[in-house]
Design a protein around this motif. Structure first.
Motif, PDB file in Angstrom:
ATOM      1  N   GLU A   1       0.841  -1.188   0.000  1.00  0.00           N
ATOM      2  CA  GLU A   1       0.000   0.000   0.000  1.00  0.00           C
ATOM      3  C   GLU A   1       0.879   1.242   0.000  1.00  0.00           C
ATOM      4  OE1 GLU A   1      -3.708   0.092   2.416  1.00  0.00           O
ATOM      5  OE2 GLU A   1      -2.861  -1.739   3.272  1.00  0.00           O
TER       6      GLU A   1
ATOM      7  N   GLU B   1      -4.353   7.778  12.943  1.00  0.00           N
ATOM      8  CA  GLU B   1      -5.617   7.715  12.209  1.00  0.00           C
ATOM      9  C   GLU B   1      -5.424   7.188  10.783  1.00  0.00           C
ATOM     10  OE1 GLU B   1      -7.320  11.615  12.436  1.00  0.00           O
ATOM     11  OE2 GLU B   1      -7.531  11.517  14.620  1.00  0.00           O
ATOM     12  N   VAL B   2      -4.383   7.645  10.109  1.00  0.00           N
ATOM     13  CA  VAL B   2      -4.111   7.217   8.734  1.00  0.00           C
ATOM     14  C   VAL B   2      -3.788   5.724   8.694  1.00  0.00           C
ATOM     15  CG1 VAL B   2      -2.481   7.444   6.809  1.00  0.00           C
ATOM     16  CG2 VAL B   2      -3.386   9.482   7.913  1.00  0.00           C
TER      17      VAL B   2
ATOM     18  N   GLN C   1      -4.741   3.431  10.734  1.00  0.00           N
ATOM     19  CA  GLN C   1      -5.937   2.641  11.052  1.00  0.00           C
ATOM     20  C   GLN C   1      -6.781   2.367   9.808  1.00  0.00           C
ATOM     21  OE1 GLN C   1      -6.530   1.161  13.952  1.00  0.00           O
ATOM     22  NE2 GLN C   1      -4.673   2.067  14.787  1.00  0.00           N
ATOM     23  N   LYS C   2      -6.664   3.208   8.800  1.00  0.00           N
ATOM     24  CA  LYS C   2      -7.466   3.073   7.579  1.00  0.00           C
ATOM     25  C   LYS C   2      -6.841   2.134   6.545  1.00  0.00           C
ATOM     26  CE  LYS C   2      -9.347   7.693   8.141  1.00  0.00           C
ATOM     27  NZ  LYS C   2      -9.327   9.073   7.667  1.00  0.00           N
ATOM     28  N   LEU C   3      -5.624   1.669   6.797  1.00  0.00           N
ATOM     29  CA  LEU C   3      -4.952   0.780   5.853  1.00  0.00           C
ATOM     30  C   LEU C   3      -5.629  -0.585   5.817  1.00  0.00           C
ATOM     31  CD1 LEU C   3      -1.226   1.529   6.764  1.00  0.00           C
ATOM     32  CD2 LEU C   3      -2.475   2.346   4.752  1.00  0.00           C
ATOM     33  N   LYS C   4      -5.571  -1.237   4.658  1.00  0.00           N
ATOM     34  CA  LYS C   4      -6.130  -2.589   4.527  1.00  0.00           C
ATOM     35  C   LYS C   4      -5.373  -3.568   5.408  1.00  0.00           C
ATOM     36  CE  LYS C   4      -7.588  -1.764  -0.179  1.00  0.00           C
ATOM     37  NZ  LYS C   4      -7.099  -1.793  -1.545  1.00  0.00           N
TER      38      LYS C   4
ATOM     39  N   ASN D   1      -2.929  -3.161   8.304  1.00  0.00           N
ATOM     40  CA  ASN D   1      -2.268  -2.258   9.236  1.00  0.00           C
ATOM     41  C   ASN D   1      -1.242  -3.019  10.066  1.00  0.00           C
ATOM     42  OD1 ASN D   1      -1.529  -0.221  10.937  1.00  0.00           O
ATOM     43  ND2 ASN D   1      -3.443  -0.170  12.067  1.00  0.00           N
TER      44      ASN D   1
END
Length: 119
Positions: A2, A51-52, A54-57, A59
């Motif tokens: 990613e 926060e960024v 946490q949004k990863l596919k 993490n």
């Protein structure tokens, strides 16, 4: 694999998440350390990265105390006695030794051990 894209008024930073070893708070800024051993000063506080990530596919990042986020894939040694965290890996040009509170390292150790049981 990613890509993380971080945009500010002055720059766009585009980096593969697997190349990020850790992010460390520095007041109102954060230092993002990459696998080449070099830090990149970012104009964001640490909670922005939290926060960024946490949004990863996928993490692979975990918060360690108030001032540190590490990529779990680079954890080599967690030493509660010396309150040191060593990050290392085959594609790293450097070995990082970081200080963290005993309690934060204890939580990290339990998390890593728990993940090991699932594998």
């Amino acid at each position: 694999m990613e890509w993380l894209k971080i945009s500010t008024a002055n720059e766009l930073v585009r980096v593969q998440t697997e190349d990020i070893v850790f992010v460390q708070a520095d007041g109102n800024y954060s230092d993002m350390y990459l696998h080449n051993g070099k830090p990149h000063k970012m104009t964001f506080k640490l909670h922005y990265f939290d926060e960024v990530f946490q949004k990863l596919k996928e993490n692979t990042f975990v918060r360690v105390g108030k001032s540190l986020i590490v990529n779990k894939n680079y954890i080599y040694i967690i030493n509660l006695t010396s309150q040191m965290l060593t990050l290392s890996g085959t594609n790293l040009n450097a070995e990082f030794k970081l200080r963290a509170s005993r309690e934060a390292l204890k939580e990290l150790k339990a998390l890593v051990e728990q993940e090991g049981e699932k594998a």
